[in-house]
Design an enzyme around this catalytic site. Sequence first.
Site, PDB file in Angstrom:
ATOM      1  CD  GLU A 218      -2.748  -1.272  -0.101  1.00 13.18           C
ATOM      2  OE1 GLU A 218      -2.990  -0.230  -0.740  1.00 13.18           O
ATOM      3  OE2 GLU A 218      -3.119  -2.398  -0.479  1.00 13.18           O
TER       4      GLU A 218
ATOM      5  CG  HIS B 269      -1.037   1.338  -4.431  1.00 10.96           C
ATOM      6  ND1 HIS B 269      -0.862   1.080  -5.781  1.00 10.96           N
ATOM      7  CD2 HIS B 269      -1.595   0.197  -3.915  1.00 10.96           C
ATOM      8  CE1 HIS B 269      -1.299  -0.134  -6.069  1.00 10.96           C
ATOM      9  NE2 HIS B 269      -1.736  -0.691  -4.944  1.00 10.96           N
TER      10      HIS B 269
ATOM     11  CG  HIS C  71      -0.874  10.067  -5.216  1.00 15.20           C
ATOM     12  ND1 HIS C  71      -1.427  10.613  -4.084  1.00 15.20           N
ATOM     13  CD2 HIS C  71      -1.333  10.823  -6.255  1.00 15.20           C
ATOM     14  CE1 HIS C  71      -2.183  11.644  -4.411  1.00 15.20           C
ATOM     15  NE2 HIS C  71      -2.147  11.790  -5.721  1.00 15.20           N
TER      16      HIS C  71
END
Length: 235
Positions: free
Chosen positions: A105, A108, A112
Amino acid sequence: MGYYYYYGFDPLYFLILISVVIAMVAQYKVKSTYSKYSRVRSDLGLTGAQAAQKILNMNGIYDVSIQHIAGDLTDNYNPRNKVLSLSDAVYNSTSIAAIGVAAHECGHAIQHDVGYAPLLIRNTIAPVVNIASSLSWIFIAAGLFFGMSPTLIDVGIIMFSLAVLFELITLPVEFNASGRALTILSDSGMLYPDETAGAKKVLSAAAMTYVASALTAVLQLLRLIMLFGRRSDDR
């Protein structure tokens, strides 16, 4: 082929059967692999939340908050509010599986932060895809109701194609996040080599669920094209 249709057997249903089997195998694999490594404690004893915080800080990311979310494997990163949510089995767990999922996670969040193109594309089209995927079956059903209206059915299939595109774009996003996670865990020493190997198995199994989902969507699209294309030829 007409022989099989005459007896009520449509070979296109094989596509649905294949997709169902693939999805079931992928789900079983991820659950069994996660269950195995969720019982193996990492030597350093970091929790999923602690590992996530360390990874974010190591990458100069200080504006992402980490929160506990209910559920089983409901972990996610929300780019809209920059919140990384870790599930019951990950947030306070010191297992190899928990750290691997938390790191994924974080992958991610890093995507970003650096402007990873596939993630940006996926986030941009997500609202449109959500609407289109919901309306696609309505248009197809309306096309059938109004006597095989090719226009309505074609619009429905095009809308469903957007959902398929979304699934395909998701693949590089998920694989890249896992790759980033494993590299960080290994290079930082948060997991030892044998532990990293275990985390890799967990993330690889999870990635297969996305592959299965994408393949299911592609097969469903193929079935729609073949089914309505064949009926149009019969008219």
